[in-house]
Design a protein around this motif. Structure first.
Motif, PDB file in Angstrom:
ATOM      1  N   ASP A  85     -47.307 -29.055 -22.137  1.00 49.10           N
ATOM      2  CA  ASP A  85     -46.033 -27.560 -20.914  1.00 49.10           C
ATOM      3  C   ASP A  85     -46.085 -28.508 -19.865  1.00 49.10           C
ATOM      4  OD1 ASP A  85     -49.225 -29.128 -19.850  1.00 49.10           O
ATOM      5  OD2 ASP A  85     -49.597 -26.967 -19.409  1.00 49.10           O
ATOM      6  N   LEU A  86     -46.213 -29.850 -20.242  1.00 48.31           N
ATOM      7  CA  LEU A  86     -45.094 -30.956 -19.451  1.00 48.31           C
ATOM      8  C   LEU A  86     -43.875 -30.656 -18.642  1.00 48.31           C
ATOM      9  CD1 LEU A  86     -46.860 -34.430 -20.430  1.00 48.31           C
ATOM     10  CD2 LEU A  86     -47.362 -33.187 -18.791  1.00 48.31           C
ATOM     11  N   ARG A  87     -43.575 -30.670 -17.973  1.00 48.30           N
ATOM     12  CA  ARG A  87     -42.386 -30.252 -16.839  1.00 48.30           C
ATOM     13  C   ARG A  87     -41.561 -31.064 -17.067  1.00 48.30           C
ATOM     14  NH1 ARG A  87     -42.059 -26.372 -13.332  1.00 48.30           N
ATOM     15  NH2 ARG A  87     -40.301 -27.180 -12.349  1.00 48.30           N
ATOM     16  N   ALA A  88     -40.423 -30.825 -17.336  1.00 51.77           N
ATOM     17  CA  ALA A  88     -39.201 -31.574 -18.330  1.00 51.77           C
ATOM     18  C   ALA A  88     -38.886 -32.519 -17.357  1.00 51.77           C
ATOM     19  CB  ALA A  88     -37.996 -30.535 -18.479  1.00 51.77           C
ATOM     20  N   GLU A  89     -38.550 -32.078 -15.440  1.00 54.77           N
ATOM     21  CA  GLU A  89     -38.254 -33.264 -14.957  1.00 54.77           C
ATOM     22  C   GLU A  89     -38.727 -34.819 -14.862  1.00 54.77           C
ATOM     23  OE1 GLU A  89     -38.965 -30.459 -14.304  1.00 54.77           O
ATOM     24  OE2 GLU A  89     -37.039 -29.237 -13.425  1.00 54.77           O
ATOM     25  N   ARG A  90     -39.525 -34.709 -15.322  1.00 55.32           N
ATOM     26  CA  ARG A  90     -40.677 -36.441 -15.106  1.00 55.32           C
ATOM     27  C   ARG A  90     -40.052 -37.055 -16.401  1.00 55.32           C
ATOM     28  NH1 ARG A  90     -47.339 -34.606 -15.567  1.00 55.32           N
ATOM     29  NH2 ARG A  90     -46.863 -36.908 -16.188  1.00 55.32           N
ATOM     30  N   PHE A  91     -38.879 -37.131 -17.046  1.00 50.88           N
ATOM     31  CA  PHE A  91     -38.741 -37.371 -18.661  1.00 50.88           C
ATOM     32  C   PHE A  91     -37.290 -37.797 -18.624  1.00 50.88           C
ATOM     33  CE2 PHE A  91     -42.823 -34.769 -19.962  1.00 50.88           C
ATOM     34  CZ  PHE A  91     -43.696 -35.210 -19.112  1.00 50.88           C
ATOM     35  N   ASP A  92     -37.481 -38.508 -19.196  1.00 56.83           N
ATOM     36  CA  ASP A  92     -35.427 -39.133 -19.543  1.00 56.83           C
ATOM     37  C   ASP A  92     -35.494 -38.123 -20.808  1.00 56.83           C
ATOM     38  OD1 ASP A  92     -35.549 -41.366 -17.704  1.00 56.83           O
ATOM     39  OD2 ASP A  92     -36.655 -42.047 -19.360  1.00 56.83           O
ATOM     40  N   LEU A  93     -34.325 -37.855 -21.179  1.00 56.32           N
ATOM     41  CA  LEU A  93     -34.022 -37.015 -21.783  1.00 56.32           C
ATOM     42  C   LEU A  93     -33.200 -37.581 -23.205  1.00 56.32           C
ATOM     43  CD1 LEU A  93     -30.881 -34.952 -19.848  1.00 56.32           C
ATOM     44  CD2 LEU A  93     -33.518 -34.439 -20.351  1.00 56.32           C
ATOM     45  N   ASP A  94     -33.547 -37.367 -24.268  1.00 50.58           N
ATOM     46  CA  ASP A  94     -34.036 -37.588 -25.686  1.00 50.58           C
ATOM     47  C   ASP A  94     -32.458 -37.564 -26.299  1.00 50.58           C
ATOM     48  OD1 ASP A  94     -34.743 -40.400 -27.826  1.00 50.58           O
ATOM     49  OD2 ASP A  94     -35.150 -38.292 -28.518  1.00 50.58           O
ATOM     50  N   HIS A  95     -32.206 -38.122 -26.438  1.00 49.83           N
ATOM     51  CA  HIS A  95     -30.691 -37.716 -28.291  1.00 49.83           C
ATOM     52  C   HIS A  95     -31.590 -37.071 -29.510  1.00 49.83           C
ATOM     53  CE1 HIS A  95     -28.018 -40.186 -24.701  1.00 49.83           C
ATOM     54  NE2 HIS A  95     -26.996 -39.348 -25.575  1.00 49.83           N
ATOM     55  N   THR A  96     -31.232 -36.135 -29.822  1.00 51.04           N
ATOM     56  CA  THR A  96     -32.222 -36.064 -30.865  1.00 51.04           C
ATOM     57  C   THR A  96     -31.694 -36.437 -31.358  1.00 51.04           C
ATOM     58  OG1 THR A  96     -31.028 -33.608 -30.518  1.00 51.04           O
ATOM     59  CG2 THR A  96     -32.992 -33.903 -29.906  1.00 51.04           C
ATOM     60  N   VAL A  97     -30.496 -36.879 -31.895  1.00 55.16           N
ATOM     61  CA  VAL A  97     -30.022 -37.375 -32.779  1.00 55.16           C
ATOM     62  C   VAL A  97     -29.280 -38.124 -32.205  1.00 55.16           C
ATOM     63  CG1 VAL A  97     -27.669 -37.346 -34.499  1.00 55.16           C
ATOM     64  CG2 VAL A  97     -28.726 -34.682 -33.937  1.00 55.16           C
ATOM     65  N   PRO A  98     -29.585 -39.381 -32.915  1.00 51.63           N
ATOM     66  CA  PRO A  98     -29.372 -40.681 -31.787  1.00 51.63           C
ATOM     67  C   PRO A  98     -27.800 -41.258 -31.833  1.00 51.63           C
ATOM     68  CG  PRO A  98     -30.819 -41.010 -34.546  1.00 51.63           C
ATOM     69  CD  PRO A  98     -30.584 -40.134 -34.071  1.00 51.63           C
ATOM     70  N   TYR A  99     -28.279 -41.720 -30.496  1.00 50.46           N
ATOM     71  CA  TYR A  99     -26.677 -42.088 -30.190  1.00 50.46           C
ATOM     72  C   TYR A  99     -26.420 -43.361 -30.818  1.00 50.46           C
ATOM     73  CZ  TYR A  99     -23.012 -42.704 -26.595  1.00 50.46           C
ATOM     74  OH  TYR A  99     -22.125 -43.341 -26.143  1.00 50.46           O
TER      75      TYR A  99
END
Length: 437
Positions: free
Chosen positions: A363-377
């Motif tokens: 339940d952690l808020r999205a704004e707190r984290f970096d955005l991960d590429h779910t398919v590696p960049y």
């Protein structure tokens, strides 16, 4: 006959209490054994991502896998943070209070009471903690909840008076003022207020704490907030301090021209000479209204970091507030990007679509984290940074995914399928987590 039937019901109740104790004792034992035994298959892991063993409990508790809480979250159907809290309490009870743990397994004491007792002894050494809870266990059986823990607190303080004094000192350092919670458009302080009034109060305390920072350099931020609330209870003094901060050209404090009291010029003390718009604290409150409600103000509005309220109440609460309308983000038409780091606009779109970390039961808020590429960049390939290939993940979840111990597949913009190291599968979306096992 009636008395006999009631006695049978009473015995059924006593049996249910016993069964509950048995089940809770079994859960605690299983939780500890699972935590102590849990490992991930490390054959295919990069050396830099090799599983680490970390100590999450107090003195005397064993080290556990860094990925343990992620697996437990799915099994216990709670957030990873809550799973971590439960396993810490269980390991502390078993390894720092073996006598009390044994009493739980013999169903001589409720697991919840024993766990709370172990937490109360957290500042003591392992030997002192075990000694205190053993004495407490022998005396608490005939006491109610409050009386039993009053006794325990006394025993803990007697066991280490220096630690008790240090705990009291830290408690004074932790003074602060906090606004929390929302219910039907009101938030809590010591009373109940309209949600925007509460946010303005919080911002006013924050602003006053900034204003008095130079006068109280030795106080922590939370201590300044506590002092700031007291100042706000004296309107003339608060106004003078705000005006002083907003008008640096005022004569320095202590000079004859500064005024008779609180920096106000004599009889004019309390007169607002600075525009209210400059003195009013700036509160950023993002409100999301469904497109069907625009123009009609019916239905619900979501207030960021507060919750849902009716759009009718929203109209009342806004009153004469200054409102900034941001362009509507059409998630269906947000363009893909080529760079590895998403733009501010794309990040905002992802956080609108995904308000929380897309990991099972988080339940952690999205704004707190970096955005991960779910398919590696992959450098050089266009359009990889886009909705549908980005998800907010905490450091531990991101590390587990990168290491390959947790596997994921983003099925839609707002949906990720996860598989744990033990093969449990979960579907995660803004609607929550669904176990697929």
């Amino acid at each position: 006959m009636e008395a006999t039937a009631q006695r049978e019901l009473a015995e059924d109740l006593r049996s249910a209490v016993t069964l509950r104790r048995v089940a809770e004792a079994g859960l605690l034992s299983s939780l500890c054994e699972f935590a102590e035994a849990y490992r991930v298959d490390a054959e295919d892991l990069l050396e830099v991502l090799a599983e680490r063993r970390i100590q999450i409990g107090g003195e005397g508790t064993p080290r556990v896998s860094e990925y343990l809480m992620l697996e437990l979250a799915g099994l216990l159907r709670c957030t990873p943070a809550a799973a971590g809290h439960r396993v810490v309490e269980a390991l502390n009870l078993k390894h720092r209070h073996p006598g009390l743990f044994a009493a739980v397994r013999r169903c001589q004491i409720d697991a919840d009471r024993a766990l709370r007792a172990a937490v109360r002894c957290g500042a003591l050494s392992q030997a002192a903690a075990e000694r205190v809870t053993q004495e407490w266990f022998l005396r608490q059986g005939g006491l109610g909840w409050t009386a039993s823990f009053n006794l325990l607190d006394k025993l803990v303080k007697e066991a280490d008076l220096e630690a008790a004094a240090e705990k009291e000192r830290k408690a004074r350092e932790d003074r602060g003022v906090f606004v929390w919670g929302l219910s039907d458009g009101v938030m809590n302080l010591t009373g109940r207020l309209d949600v925007l009034d509460a946010r303005h109060l919080d911002a006013s305390v924050e602003r006053m704490a900034e204003v008095i920072e130079g006068d109280h350099p030795g106080l922590t931020k939370d201590q300044r907030r506590a002092k700031a609330l007291g100042i706000l209870a004296q309107p003339a003094r608060a106004l003078a301090l705000l005006q002083r901060a907003a008008q640096p050209e005022l004569p320095p404090e202590g000079s004859e021209a500064h005024g008779e009291r609180h920096g106000c010029p004599g009889e004019l003390c309390g007169t607002v000479t600075t525009p209210l718009s400059r003195l009013r604290p700036k509160v950023s409150v993002a409100v999301h209204v469904h497109s069907d409600a625009v123009g009609r103000l019916t239905g619900l509005a979501r207030v960021e970091q507060a919750g849902w309220i009716t759009t009718g109440l929203l109209t009342e609460l806004l009153g004469d507030a200054d409102v900034t309308v941001r362009p509507v983000i059409d998630l269906a038409n947000v363009p893909a990007e080529d760079g590895y780091v998403p733009s501010a606009g794309l990040r905002r779109a992802v956080c609108y679509a995904l308000r929380h970390e897309l990991f099972p039961y988080s339940d952690l808020r999205a704004e707190r984290f970096d955005l991960d590429h779910t398919v590696p960049y992959l450098p050089g390939r266009r359009g990889q940074t886009r909705l549908g290939n980005l998800a907010p993940l905490s450091r531990r979840a991101h590390r587990a995914k990168t290491a390959g111990v947790w596997r994921s597949r983003q099925a839609a913009i707002d949906q990720i399928m996860w598989e744990s190291p033990l093969g449990y599968r979960y579907e995660v979306s803004p609607s929550g987590t669904r176990s697929l096992e």
